[in-house]
Motif scaffolding. Structure first.
Motif, mmCIF file in Angstrom:
data_model
loop_
_atom_site.group_PDB
_atom_site.id
_atom_site.type_symbol
_atom_site.label_atom_id
_atom_site.label_comp_id
_atom_site.label_asym_id
_atom_site.label_seq_id
_atom_site.Cartn_x
_atom_site.Cartn_y
_atom_site.Cartn_z
ATOM 1 N N ILE A 47 -52.212 -26.044 74.915
ATOM 2 C CA ILE A 47 -53.227 -24.497 74.420
ATOM 3 C C ILE A 47 -54.439 -24.906 73.460
ATOM 4 N N THR A 48 -55.362 -24.392 73.833
ATOM 5 C CA THR A 48 -57.011 -24.627 72.959
ATOM 6 C C THR A 48 -57.029 -23.094 72.762
ATOM 7 N N ASP A 74 -57.537 -14.723 64.491
ATOM 8 C CA ASP A 74 -56.007 -14.508 62.798
ATOM 9 C C ASP A 74 -55.875 -16.390 62.973
ATOM 10 N N ILE A 75 -57.110 -16.541 61.513
ATOM 11 C CA ILE A 75 -56.670 -18.363 61.691
ATOM 12 C C ILE A 75 -55.481 -19.046 61.038
ATOM 13 N N ILE A 135 -50.136 -22.953 66.657
ATOM 14 C CA ILE A 135 -49.990 -23.446 67.880
ATOM 15 C C ILE A 135 -51.071 -24.089 68.029
ATOM 16 N N ALA A 136 -52.229 -24.085 67.918
ATOM 17 C CA ALA A 136 -53.075 -24.386 68.501
ATOM 18 C C ALA A 136 -53.139 -26.608 69.158
ATOM 19 N N ASP A 137 -53.187 -26.509 69.823
ATOM 20 C CA ASP A 137 -53.789 -28.202 70.960
ATOM 21 C C ASP A 137 -55.069 -29.280 69.632
ATOM 22 N N TYR A 138 -55.754 -28.057 70.141
ATOM 23 C CA TYR A 138 -57.626 -28.097 70.201
ATOM 24 C C TYR A 138 -57.997 -27.248 69.158
ATOM 25 N N PRO A 195 -56.218 -29.290 64.773
ATOM 26 C CA PRO A 195 -56.135 -28.374 63.527
ATOM 27 C C PRO A 195 -55.997 -29.415 62.548
ATOM 28 N N ASP A 196 -55.600 -30.263 62.575
ATOM 29 C CA ASP A 196 -55.508 -31.162 61.125
ATOM 30 C C ASP A 196 -57.245 -31.361 60.578
#
Lengths: 270, 260, 154
Positions: A34-35, A202-203, A209-212, A227-228
């Motif tokens: 999920i990007t 929507d942050i 859920i995003a991987d990137y 995300p990290d």
């Protein structure tokens, strides 16, 4: 962990009239992940999805999906490529003259020669996945916004596509629907091995859920990373966006002449 | 001065571009083999633009025939030529009034609805999502409507003529007392099937194409906002009415103006 | 997709009504008849003046329509109008050679048509023959002129 990008955007330029919307955007979307594409409103995120889907043609640059240049394809080849894509629209975009069942069955009917019974099974499966099997006889006008978006999601995955594009899936939803959609996107991605591109501002929901993540503003990619890593990025614009500060490098005010000047109306404007 | 000429040139370019887009749009959506599904979609549109427009067209036709007979009688009776009433009613209906009035009613009743429907589909992204599903909205949405309009209007025009002739009969023969035999025989001896009925049908086909084309193109090309839809609907009615009346003059001049 | 029988029926009836309407316009309004060409025969007649006679005008005999004018040309030899008539086949070989054809007007301002009146010749007209005895259309101006000159002579 970027292995074999499924969608590649190279140096994309696009302008509408005199206004430049994208000025050299490049991104790589890994397969099966999920990007997220994030950015303030009005930065052309939806336009970017339309460019990826081939509905708009860029002024320069390329979009490659599974190695195919989307904008160099013939109309016919483009339509057959789109069978491998699903798109969830901001408004749901259900066909208002068809029932929920027929809306989900639509892609199956036009692209396959499956017998009626099998279409019924497939549609019920997809509706079950979004939890709306019981609503199949309703017309789109009778659905709430969240339900309409879930039906649209069922329709987008009806043909088991390789790529699903989500255009602002969380906008205007109550917290429950938001939670449901977040879960659905995540679950579908894992269960079907989809490549997903989520466009959103929507942050919290997106980052969960995003991987990137790509952050775009002012027509270019401002930051990208997992995300990290995004939180600690140094760019002030990104941190303003992620932390939701009202004013900063992305100005609160639309460009205007000096306030004092304007209010005294020294130039005799209306 | 130079600026004005530049503006003139630019607006000329805009008009040409719009015409080109409309032409391309027509070609892309009307050419191609219809599928089974397409036939059914066509049928549904026929129901909408044809069957549901029948009532208003027939009622208008009846009234127009009756008015024609009434007005025609008062003029013809001065010359003692009221026997020619049937001829007058039939010729004015077949050559002019049926094609033109039916087309104007059609533009108001069906054309504006087509524009609003397609416009709303565009505004709610239904057309875009259809495209993303891999279905060409030109073929799926526009083509059935285009063909339905093209077939329905000539049929409506025939209905208009028939009812109009009957309305003329009601007023002329039943009410004003024109001899029934001369009503029909003056009609039959002056109306030529190919020259009058045929040319009226040709007019009607041309109007059908133009009105439906304008309606679907305005719907497809509009700015997808509520204001855009209302403007496009107005434009459909205005443009198609002007196009019908203008083309009617040209066609009449070619068909009946003695250029042959 | 749900198929609605009533809607299909409606469209079917609509198209059928259109075809019937066209038939009505053909038969009742423009007076087309489904006569086979074999059922007619042709005669020709030369007139000095045909007035406003047109192709498809009626040909009558004692007021009964027995045929139509099919063509009107200018005879460049005699500079008069050659009118081709198409008459019912039952009259073939039954019109005497001295039959008169006249251009008549129905009413004062009505359409013009051709009236036939028979003579007494024992020989009959056949397909393609020419009627010799013709009367031209009455032109209103000539009529008035005659009337005025006869008034002066009196």
């Amino acid at each position: 962990m970027i292995d074999s990008p499924f969608v590649e955007v190279e140096n994309l330029r696009f302008s509408r009239g005199d206004k430049s919307i994208f000025d050299g955007v490049g991104m790589q979307v890994p397969r099966g992940r999920i990007t997220a594409i994030m950015g303030p409103s009005g930065t052309g995120k939806t336009t970017l999805l339309k460019l990826i889907g081939g509905q708009l043609t860029p002024d320069a640059g390329r979009v490659l999906i599974a190695g195919q240049d989307v904008h160099a394809l013939s109309r016919k080849a483009l339509f057959s490529l789109r069978r491998r894509m699903g798109m969830l629209f901001q408004s749901g975009a259900l066909f208002s003259d068809l029932s929920v069942f027929e809306n989900v069955a639509f892609p199956l009917r036009v692209h396959t020669d499956l017998p009626q019974a099998m279409i019924r099974d497939l549609v019920l499966m997809k509706l079950q996945a979004v939890g709306l099997r019981g609503a199949r006889e309703l017309m789109p006008a009778e659905l709430s916004g969240g339900m309409a978006r879930r039906v649209a999601l069922a329709r987008a995955i009806a043909l088991d596509p390789d790529l699903v594009l989500y255009d602002e899936p969380f906008v205007g939803q109550d917290p429950i629907s938001k939670g449901v959609l977040v879960q659905l996107i995540k679950r579908l991605n894992e269960a079907l091995g989809l490549t997903s591109i989520v466009v959103s501002h929507d942050i919290q929901e997106t980052l969960s859920i995003a991987d990137y993540v790509y952050v775009i503003a002012d027509g270019r990619v401002m930051a990208h990373g997992t995300p990290d890593s995004l939180d600690i990025d140094e760019d002030p614009r990104v941190s303003q966006f992620v932390h939701g500060e009202p004013d900063g490098p992305v100005p609160f005010h639309y460009p205007a002449p000096d306030y004092l000047h304007d209010i005294l109306n020294l130039e005799g404007r209306p | 001065m130079i600026g004005r000429i530049v503006r003139l040139g630019r607006s000329g370019c805009d008009v040409l571009e719009a015409l080109g887009r409309a032409g391309l749009f027509l070609a892309q959506s009307s050419v191609g083999m219809p599928s089974r599904e397409g036939c059914y979609l066509w049928l549904r549109q026929m129901h909408f633009v044809g069957v549901l427009s029948l009532a208003i067209v027939l009622v208008s036709g009846l009234f127009i025939g009756m008015v024609l007979a009434l007005q025609g009688y008062t003029i013809l009776v001065d010359f003692g030529a009221e026997q020619a009433l049937g001829q007058m009613v039939a010729l004015s209906l077949l050559r002019e009034l049926s094609p033109v009035v039916a087309a104007l009613l059609f533009a108001g009743r069906a054309g504006s609805a087509l524009t609003a429907e397609i416009g709303l589909m565009k505004a709610t992204e239904q057309l875009t999502s259809m495209e993303m599903i891999g279905v060409d909205p030109l073929r799926r949405v526009v083509a059935p409507r285009l063909w339905a309009g093209f077939v329905a209007l000539p049929v409506l025009t025939v209905g208009f003529s028939v009812v109009g002739v009957y309305g003329g009969y009601l007023v002329g023969v039943e009410w004003l007392g024109v001899f029934e035999g001369s009503y029909w025989s003056s009609m039959q001896s002056s109306v030529d099937f190919l020259a009058d009925v045929g040319n009226g049908m040709v007019k009607s086909l041309v109007f059908a194409l133009v009105v439906t084309w304008i309606a679907v193109f305005q719907g497809y090309d509009l700015v997808p906002t509520s204001e855009g839809i209302s403007r496009a609907t107005t434009r459909t009615v205005v443009y198609s009415s002007l196009a019908v009346l203008g083309l009617d003059f040209v066609l009449t001049a070619v068909m009946f103006g003695g250029f042959s | 997709m749900k198929r609605s029988k009533t809607m299909e029926l409606g469209v079917g009836l609509f198209m059928l009504a259109g075809i019937l309407g066209l038939l009505f316009l053909g038969l009742r309004v423009s007076g087309l008849t489904f006569t086979v060409p074999d059922d007619t025969f042709r005669l020709e007649a030369n007139f000095a003046n045909i007035g406003s006679l047109k192709p498809r005008s009626r040909v009558t005999m004692s007021g009964v329509t027995v045929g139509r004018v099919t063509a009107i040309d200018l005879d460049t030899e005699w500079y008069d109008a050659r009118v081709t008539l198409e008459l019912d086949a039952e009259l073939e070989g039954r019109l005497p050679r001295d039959t008169t054809a006249s251009v008549l007007t129905s009413g004062l301002l009505g359409e013009q048509y051709i009236g036939l009146s028979v003579g007494g010749d024992p020989e009959m007209l056949d397909d393609g023959d020419t009627i010799r005895d013709t009367q031209s259309a009455v032109v209103l101006e000539e009529l008035i002129q005659q009337f005025v000159s006869s008034m002066v002579n009196d």
